[in-house]
Design an enzyme around this catalytic site. Sequence first.
Site, PDB file in Angstrom:
ATOM      1  N   PHE A   1     -14.640  22.887 -11.528  1.00 34.00           N
ATOM      2  CA  PHE A   1     -13.972  23.608 -12.615  1.00 34.00           C
ATOM      3  C   PHE A   1     -12.652  22.960 -12.969  1.00 34.00           C
ATOM      4  O   PHE A   1     -12.134  23.132 -14.070  1.00 34.00           O
ATOM      5  CB  PHE A   1     -13.766  25.093 -12.246  1.00 34.00           C
ATOM      6  N   LYS A   2     -12.109  22.193 -12.031  1.00 36.99           N
ATOM      7  CA  LYS A   2     -10.813  21.552 -12.270  1.00 36.99           C
ATOM      8  C   LYS A   2     -10.884  20.513 -13.385  1.00 36.99           C
ATOM      9  O   LYS A   2      -9.856  20.073 -13.882  1.00 36.99           O
ATOM     10  CB  LYS A   2     -10.300  20.922 -10.978  1.00 36.99           C
ATOM     11  N   ASP A   3     -12.097  20.129 -13.783  1.00 33.99           N
ATOM     12  CA  ASP A   3     -12.246  19.202 -14.913  1.00 33.99           C
ATOM     13  C   ASP A   3     -11.554  19.742 -16.173  1.00 33.99           C
ATOM     14  O   ASP A   3     -10.953  18.975 -16.927  1.00 33.99           O
ATOM     15  CB  ASP A   3     -13.731  18.984 -15.240  1.00 33.99           C
TER      16      ASP A   3
ATOM     17  N   ALA B   1      -7.731  19.398 -15.851  1.00 31.13           N
ATOM     18  CA  ALA B   1      -7.339  17.990 -15.767  1.00 31.13           C
ATOM     19  C   ALA B   1      -7.502  17.308 -17.124  1.00 31.13           C
ATOM     20  O   ALA B   1      -6.662  16.504 -17.537  1.00 31.13           O
ATOM     21  CB  ALA B   1      -8.175  17.271 -14.711  1.00 31.13           C
TER      22      ALA B   1
END
Length: 435
Positions: A106-108, A111
Amino acid sequence: MKYYSLNHNAKDVGFLEAVQKGLAPDRGLYFPKEIPTLNADFIENINQYSDHEIAYRVIQPFVGNDIPKEQLKKIVKDTLSFDFPIVQITENIATLELFQGPTLAFKDVGARLMARCLAHANQLDKKKKITVLVATSGDTGGAVADGFYKVKGIEVVILYPKGKVSEIQERQLTTLGKNITALEVEGTFDDCQDMVKSAFIDPELIQNVNLTSANSINIARWLAQMFYYFIAYKNRPNPEKKLIVSVPSGNFGNLCAGLIAQQMGLPISHFIASTNVNNTVPEYLESGEYTPKKSIQTISNAMDVGAPSNFIRIQKIFNNDFFKLKKILSGFSYTDKETEKAIKEIYEQEGYVADPHGAVGFLGLKAYIESQKEPSSYQGLFLETAHPIKFADAVEKILKTQIQIPERLKGVLQKEKFCFPIGDYQELKYFLLSR
Ligand SMILES: *Cc1c(COP(=O)(O)O)cnc(C)c1O
């Protein structure tokens, strides 16, 4: 929009400056001076809007005039280049799959937005190149590496603990090259994090290198996470029921974004903070006493955080009023044993492969709904924060079956690893100064 430091000892800044700085000069986290509310009409008719239009409307008030309309629209569109499917698991529990991005994390989302905002800031201000310095225990590094790959004017330096990230995670950090450099640290994640912290307060580095961080303390990474709460609301099953969201949490950036979305007017009726045995926040919600601890290693290792950095923001949203917060947020924590049992049950009874983080979210959601008078009046949603393949060792052992490797990961597994070994802080400093 202006942002102030939660340590109250730095000047207010605009959106782009807060993104460039990461942390305020007084070491405080930036927080918006006000939380904007969205037009009720927009929320009511949300299914008439595309995901990109929704995301633009959500982020625009936080950006203000710092990025012109057309450019911001493009940034949002490039950020959201994948979907957020909802899969119904039981009668009143569904999962929101946040792992469809390029690194399956989910950090995509955060970022990618941060990289594009920073690139925009850089075009305006060509003085110095920016170096993003980040420590990772696994998923952050991959998402940041991918999000910033080939972004002009930005160098990324990632520190990771040797032998302590999974093979897929290591490949994601070490095979891109170009503006992405991986440093393999002889030590633990805490050692990596300590080195990064030392770098940010080292006067010689501050003088010579334009450093910023890409952790969820950065407002661009943090606020971008609101997007999928709105998109999930649009696509929610059983819209006549009350929506409850369970967030598997570590540093609490993701949950904090959900709470901001709710403050903006998104009708989510309750949130669940689901954690592993690193239960600082569930314990606080129970006792009213906030006691940060040392972190304990678990199978949901992206949540092994004993002193969550974003919790101070959550308290700020509720003006530090414990009872207001408690009305909206419940907390549950689970051992590895309970998590493993849940992964097994979800698979055997419902045919769904959950990763250890998602499984913790499932458990918290189930416990909360079952404790309510009318469980059938709720639609629960737990966030699946990573693809199970990223935790294949644990999941395959529990399910005694092999997980298929998604197509888009295969490339990374064939590429060659490239990294520099780093022993101590002096070596890191020398590396940063010599580039
Ligand atoms: C980072 C991460 C989390 C925790 O998110 P926070 O915003 O730090 O609470 C949960 N699951 C996975 C897979 C992660 O990578």
